[in-house]
Design a protein around this motif. Structure first.
Motif, mmCIF file in Angstrom:
data_model
loop_
_atom_site.group_PDB
_atom_site.id
_atom_site.type_symbol
_atom_site.label_atom_id
_atom_site.label_comp_id
_atom_site.label_asym_id
_atom_site.label_seq_id
_atom_site.Cartn_x
_atom_site.Cartn_y
_atom_site.Cartn_z
ATOM 1 N N SER A 188 18.548 -11.456 48.000
ATOM 2 C CA SER A 188 19.632 -12.396 48.345
ATOM 3 C C SER A 188 21.038 -11.847 48.099
ATOM 4 O O SER A 188 21.950 -12.115 48.899
ATOM 5 N N PRO A 215 14.990 0.953 52.601
ATOM 6 C CA PRO A 215 15.303 2.232 51.952
ATOM 7 C C PRO A 215 14.208 2.715 51.004
ATOM 8 O O PRO A 215 14.206 3.872 50.611
ATOM 9 N N ARG A 240 8.175 -8.371 49.472
ATOM 10 C CA ARG A 240 7.219 -9.487 49.457
ATOM 11 C C ARG A 240 7.349 -10.362 50.710
ATOM 12 O O ARG A 240 6.392 -10.573 51.440
ATOM 13 N N PRO A 295 18.489 -17.709 50.436
ATOM 14 C CA PRO A 295 19.471 -18.803 50.583
ATOM 15 C C PRO A 295 20.723 -18.401 51.377
ATOM 16 O O PRO A 295 21.607 -19.220 51.528
ATOM 17 N N ALA A 304 11.384 -4.887 53.731
ATOM 18 C CA ALA A 304 9.922 -5.051 53.854
ATOM 19 C C ALA A 304 9.292 -5.212 52.475
ATOM 20 O O ALA A 304 8.344 -4.522 52.124
ATOM 21 N N HIS A 317 15.363 -24.814 48.513
ATOM 22 C CA HIS A 317 14.407 -25.351 49.509
ATOM 23 C C HIS A 317 14.398 -26.883 49.458
ATOM 24 O O HIS A 317 14.381 -27.554 50.491
ATOM 25 N N THR A 353 16.085 -9.026 52.921
ATOM 26 C CA THR A 353 16.490 -8.183 51.787
ATOM 27 C C THR A 353 16.774 -9.104 50.591
ATOM 28 O O THR A 353 16.862 -10.328 50.747
#
Ligand SMILES: NC(=O)c1ccc[n+]([C@@H]2O[C@H](COP(=O)([O-])OP(=O)(O)OC[C@H]3O[C@@H](n4cnc5c(N)ncnc54)[C@H](O)[C@@H]3O)[C@@H](O)[C@H]2O)c1
Length: 308
Positions: free
Chosen positions: A73, A36, A13, A95, A11, A175, A71
């Motif tokens: 990467s 966590p 950005r 990614p 949780a 992206h 979470t």
């Protein structure tokens, strides 16, 4: 109708952005969150969701139809392995690991556990880009000479993030590589890179302030990926496609409307995931697409190192 119940892992950005995007969905709800960090869990109070300190406790509490992983990467593969072992379908943020090897590992884990895995390349859910893709696929632009994909951020992230995020092509470029492959239906090869030599380029060698990549598309045209860390008018992404018969441009993410486009695409992506889990066709990026984007990002990073 009962909504599809998602559990969100991470949780930070992006996790908070997903929570806000899901709030307007008639099909999907984020019913529980695991993180966590005490500070991150504090931020969740206004959302009224069940909160857990780890993903296994969240899944153990039951009642989830799928898991959204947001979470950092480098933790994607381990988190995918843990969730797949509990048999839940997974939507993982891009990614999907920080290397092509990790993305391949994630794909193998999901396949051997028999769980659905899709990757969060949200551009595939932007209506303007879907329309451009349809035009390209219908040959209304003719043969493609050049497809240029621009991603310019208003301001750079902290130097610590830039130093550890894998560099501009891993953090931002994936992206554009996924978008180029998806828009054109073509593969990418033969990467040439030039970076602007600003003061920051020396501080973070693999994350210059502005870097340009040219590649060859498999049907003979070219792709251009243009990445910038400072764009005074705001965060922006746009595409230009030059064909033998026509030209098309889409400023699909452009201030001040960018955030609304982003949120709508994220919501559509969550709903696509829910439908895919229920057996309907998905428009999302697969684990194989994630591997291809990371292969391109790694080749581009190698070309950047050579160019400097
Ligand atoms: N699709 C996009 O446009 C987009 C944009 C930004 C970030 N992202 C992706 O989203 C992911 C997260 O990025 P971010 O910027 O939100 O990072 P962040 O550091 O802001 O947040 C990550 C959160 O995950 C938590 N966390 C760490 N390990 C965990 C674990 N094992 N289980 C549960 N929670 C854990 C952290 O406490 C933190 O709250 C990255 O993969 C990033 O590439 C995607």
């Amino acid at each position: 109708m009962k909504k599809f119940r998602l559990g969100l892992v991470g949780a930070g950005r992006m996790g908070l952005v997903h929570l806000r995007a899901a709030a307007d969905s008639a099909l999907v709800e984020i019913a529980a969150v695991a993180d966590p960090s005490v500070a991150a869990r504090e931020m969740l109070r206004p959302f009224g969701v069940a909160v857990h300190a780890d993903a296994m406790a969240m899944i153990g509490a039951g009642g989830l139809d799928g898991v959204l992983i947001a979470t950092p990467s480098p933790t994607h593969v381990a988190t995918i392995a843990a969730v797949a072992a509990r048999g839940l379908p997974i939507l993982c943020e891009k990614p999907c690991g920080i290397s092509a090897v990790q993305a391949k590992e994630a794909a193998a884990i999901a396949e051997s556990a028999g769980v659905h895995l899709q990757i969060g390349y949200w551009r595939r859910f932007v209506p303007e880009l879907k329309a451009l893709r349809e035009r390209i696929m219908a040959h209304s632009l003719g043969e493609l000479y050049l497809v240029s994909c621009f991603q310019w951020d208003e301001t750079p992230p902290p130097a610590s993030f830039r130093a550890s995020g894998g560099g501009a092509f891993i953090d931002m470029g994936v992206h554009e590589f996924d978008q180029l492959r998806w828009l054109t239906g073509q593969e990418l090869e033969d990467y040439r890179v030039a970076a602007a030599s600003t003061a920051f380029a020396e501080v973070v060698p693999e994350d210059p302030d502005a870097v340009q990549l040219l590649c060859t598309l498999s049907k003979g045209g070219n792709g251009l990926v243009s990445l910038g860390r400072r764009f005074p008018i705001g965060d922006a992404c746009w595409v230009q496609a030059f064909g033998t018969m026509d030209f098309a441009e889409s400023r699909f993410f452009w201030p001040p409307a960018g955030e609304a486009v982003f949120f709508a695409a994220l919501r559509a992506q969550l709903e696509d995931f829910a439908r895919a889990v229920q057996g309907q066709p998905s428009a999302a990026a697969t684990a194989a697409d994630a591997v291809a984007a990371l292969v391109a990002a790694e080749a581009a990073t190698a070309a950047l190192r050579q160019a400097r």
